[in-house]
Design a protein around this motif. Structure first.
Motif, mmCIF file in Angstrom:
data_model
loop_
_atom_site.group_PDB
_atom_site.id
_atom_site.type_symbol
_atom_site.label_atom_id
_atom_site.label_comp_id
_atom_site.label_asym_id
_atom_site.label_seq_id
_atom_site.Cartn_x
_atom_site.Cartn_y
_atom_site.Cartn_z
ATOM 1 N N TYR A 40 2.301 -7.186 -7.067
ATOM 2 C CA TYR A 40 3.590 -7.109 -7.445
ATOM 3 C C TYR A 40 4.658 -6.961 -6.411
ATOM 4 O O TYR A 40 5.671 -7.598 -6.401
ATOM 5 N N ILE A 41 4.122 -5.855 -5.414
ATOM 6 C CA ILE A 41 5.065 -5.562 -4.414
ATOM 7 C C ILE A 41 5.376 -6.666 -3.290
ATOM 8 O O ILE A 41 6.267 -7.106 -2.912
ATOM 9 N N ALA A 42 4.044 -7.492 -3.148
ATOM 10 C CA ALA A 42 4.034 -8.561 -2.269
ATOM 11 C C ALA A 42 4.783 -9.665 -2.734
ATOM 12 O O ALA A 42 5.681 -10.364 -1.977
ATOM 13 N N GLU A 43 4.687 -9.877 -4.096
ATOM 14 C CA GLU A 43 5.695 -11.038 -4.665
ATOM 15 C C GLU A 43 7.079 -10.813 -4.584
ATOM 16 O O GLU A 43 7.877 -11.502 -4.617
ATOM 17 N N LEU A 44 7.276 -9.300 -5.011
ATOM 18 C CA LEU A 44 8.735 -8.946 -4.795
ATOM 19 C C LEU A 44 9.521 -9.135 -3.411
ATOM 20 O O LEU A 44 10.684 -9.603 -3.090
ATOM 21 N N ILE A 45 8.536 -8.907 -2.434
ATOM 22 C CA ILE A 45 9.103 -9.002 -1.050
ATOM 23 C C ILE A 45 9.445 -10.679 -0.717
ATOM 24 O O ILE A 45 10.193 -10.822 -0.147
ATOM 25 N N GLU A 46 8.499 -11.377 -1.128
ATOM 26 C CA GLU A 46 8.749 -12.696 -1.067
ATOM 27 C C GLU A 46 9.998 -13.203 -1.915
ATOM 28 O O GLU A 46 10.721 -13.992 -1.331
ATOM 29 N N ILE A 47 10.173 -12.719 -2.962
ATOM 30 C CA ILE A 47 11.811 -12.909 -3.923
ATOM 31 C C ILE A 47 12.613 -12.723 -3.000
ATOM 32 O O ILE A 47 13.681 -13.576 -2.846
ATOM 33 N N GLU A 48 12.477 -11.542 -2.431
ATOM 34 C CA GLU A 48 13.759 -10.809 -1.731
ATOM 35 C C GLU A 48 13.984 -11.770 -0.343
ATOM 36 O O GLU A 48 14.893 -11.874 -0.006
ATOM 37 N N GLU A 49 12.715 -12.104 0.134
ATOM 38 C CA GLU A 49 12.928 -12.878 1.326
ATOM 39 C C GLU A 49 13.702 -14.171 1.348
ATOM 40 O O GLU A 49 14.582 -14.752 1.608
ATOM 41 N N GLN A 50 13.332 -14.864 -0.120
ATOM 42 C CA GLN A 50 14.079 -16.221 -0.340
ATOM 43 C C GLN A 50 15.451 -15.897 -0.744
ATOM 44 O O GLN A 50 16.431 -16.911 -0.398
ATOM 45 N N ALA A 51 15.719 -14.576 -1.366
ATOM 46 C CA ALA A 51 17.209 -14.201 -1.961
ATOM 47 C C ALA A 51 17.979 -14.053 -0.130
ATOM 48 O O ALA A 51 19.258 -14.600 -0.116
ATOM 49 N N ARG A 52 17.605 -13.612 0.587
ATOM 50 C CA ARG A 52 17.995 -13.459 1.871
ATOM 51 C C ARG A 52 18.310 -14.812 2.742
ATOM 52 O O ARG A 52 19.204 -14.717 3.572
ATOM 53 N N ARG A 53 17.636 -15.807 2.343
ATOM 54 C CA ARG A 53 17.564 -16.951 3.066
ATOM 55 C C ARG A 53 18.980 -17.606 2.995
ATOM 56 O O ARG A 53 19.481 -18.207 3.899
ATOM 57 N N LEU A 54 19.761 -17.242 1.622
ATOM 58 C CA LEU A 54 20.967 -17.879 1.497
ATOM 59 C C LEU A 54 22.065 -17.221 2.389
ATOM 60 O O LEU A 54 22.998 -17.878 3.181
ATOM 61 N N ILE A 55 21.994 -15.907 2.709
ATOM 62 C CA ILE A 55 22.686 -15.036 3.575
ATOM 63 C C ILE A 55 22.466 -15.472 4.972
ATOM 64 O O ILE A 55 23.674 -15.720 5.943
ATOM 65 N N ILE A 56 21.329 -15.599 5.492
ATOM 66 C CA ILE A 56 20.785 -15.889 6.648
ATOM 67 C C ILE A 56 21.572 -17.235 7.094
ATOM 68 O O ILE A 56 22.079 -17.657 8.138
ATOM 69 N N LYS A 57 21.240 -18.226 6.162
ATOM 70 C CA LYS A 57 21.668 -19.640 6.459
ATOM 71 C C LYS A 57 23.089 -19.611 6.496
ATOM 72 O O LYS A 57 23.923 -20.423 7.533
ATOM 73 N N ALA A 58 24.158 -19.027 5.816
ATOM 74 C CA ALA A 58 25.542 -18.706 5.762
ATOM 75 C C ALA A 58 25.703 -18.062 7.369
ATOM 76 O O ALA A 58 26.763 -18.752 7.873
ATOM 77 N N VAL A 59 25.224 -17.077 7.984
ATOM 78 C CA VAL A 59 25.462 -16.492 9.145
ATOM 79 C C VAL A 59 25.081 -17.435 10.110
ATOM 80 O O VAL A 59 25.987 -17.545 11.272
ATOM 81 N N ASP A 60 23.914 -18.329 10.195
ATOM 82 C CA ASP A 60 23.829 -19.139 11.071
ATOM 83 C C ASP A 60 24.799 -20.375 11.171
ATOM 84 O O ASP A 60 25.009 -20.721 12.730
ATOM 85 N N ASN A 61 25.125 -20.841 10.248
ATOM 86 C CA ASN A 61 26.359 -21.717 10.308
ATOM 87 C C ASN A 61 27.645 -21.389 10.900
ATOM 88 O O ASN A 61 28.258 -21.925 11.546
#
Length: 312
Positions: free
Chosen positions: A224-245
């Motif tokens: 459960y926690i491992a999958e939550l971490i993966e979900i949160e990682e995907q959620a952060r990718r949107l922020i990371i992409k915006a910061v990179d741009n």
């Protein structure tokens, strides 16, 4: 005699003598037997049978004072749970607190009974936030993990995207819920009414259920926690992409107006629009404002020779 210097040993010898007397066995001098009244024999036999029956029905046997106190606390805190069809209600503050106290009592009972915790080496792979919640290999039972195992088929929505637990995680959740149900059933059988004292469960049965629950808990917590971490990682990718741009766009000021500059700018605008749509969950967030609107605004500024200080 020095062999009888211990008071406990003397008591055992006296008790053995009394039992032999009650059975009518010869223990007197020269093998003579003492007279035994039938009524006394029946009375003592009834007492012995009653004592043995109590021990068999409780199944508890010999335990230390600390173990007995831990089991009593386990039974007591279980009574305070707000149960709905065997499932702990944790939506209210009272229900959550009662469940947290019970899980703490489960941990304490397992420790006092000397039960070894299931391996939890996987926690070393958790992100920093989760390592703060699970700092070592101790049990650290949490209400939210138990709740998640009960809501195993509920979807998790993050940034407008739907996530569901994997079949493996659901399998572990079902195992945890089964062991929880077994423990609940066992402890409910120990609850007496106002005229009946609390009955302790069989030690072997209790330890077996606690071990099974801990193993199932560790298995579900891991997935459960491992999958939550993966979900949160995907959620952060949107922020990371915006910061990179935004960072890339800032380094291209000298290329303003070039096709490459406009391409990066359009990507940044798209990221911001998406963030706006998923962050504004109380009302409808807009993601239909494209880069063409920004480009039109820049064209107006350039036409009138305006600068940023002239714009309010």
């Amino acid at each position: 005699s020095s062999d009888l210097s211990s008071s406990s040993l003397r008591e055992k010898v006296i008790l053995a003598s009394q039992v032999q007397r009650w059975q009518g066995e010869p223990i007197g001098p020269s093998g003579s037997s003492w007279p035994v009244h039938r009524s006394s024999h029946e009375q003592v036999t009834t007492m012995l049978q009653g004592s043995m029956l109590r021990r068999l029905t409780t199944g508890w046997g010999s335990t230390s004072r600390e173990e007995t106190a831990a089991i009593d606390q386990l039974i007591t805190t279980h009574r305070t749970l707000l149960l709905d069809g065997g499932r702990a209600e944790v939506g209210s503050e009272a229900g959550y607190s009662a469940c947290a106290l019970f899980l703490s009592a489960v941990e304490s009972a397992a420790k006092v009974l000397g039960l070894e915790a299931a391996p939890r080496h996987y926690r070393k792979q958790f992100s920093a936030n989760y390592r703060a919640l699970f700092p070592d290999d101790n049990r650290h039972y949490r209400v939210d993990v138990l709740e998640a195992s009960a809501d195993q088929h509920s979807a998790i929505w993050v940034n407008g995207d739907k996530f569901e637990l994997s079949p493996e995680a659901i399998c572990h959740a079902e195992a945890l819920q089964k062991s929880w149900a077994d423990l609940t059933l066992l402890l409910e059988s120990c609850t007496g009414d106002e005229r009946t004292s609390t009955k302790h469960p069989a030690r072997s049965e209790l330890t077996s259920i606690l071990n099974a629950m801990d193993t199932a808990w560790a298995g579900f917590e891991h997935k459960y926690i491992a999958e939550l971490i993966e979900i949160e990682e995907q959620a952060r990718r949107l922020i990371i992409k915006a910061v990179d741009n935004e960072t890339k766009l800032g380094s291209m000021e000298e290329q303003r107006g070039s096709p490459e500059f406009l391409k990066v700018q359009a990507s940044l605008v798209q990221c911001i629009a998406h963030l706006n749509s998923v962050a504004n969950f109380r009302r409808k967030g807009r993601d239909d404002l494209g880069a063409d609107i920004l480009e039109s605004a820049v064209a107006v500024i350039d036409r009138f020779g305006l600068q940023s200080k002239d714009i309010i």
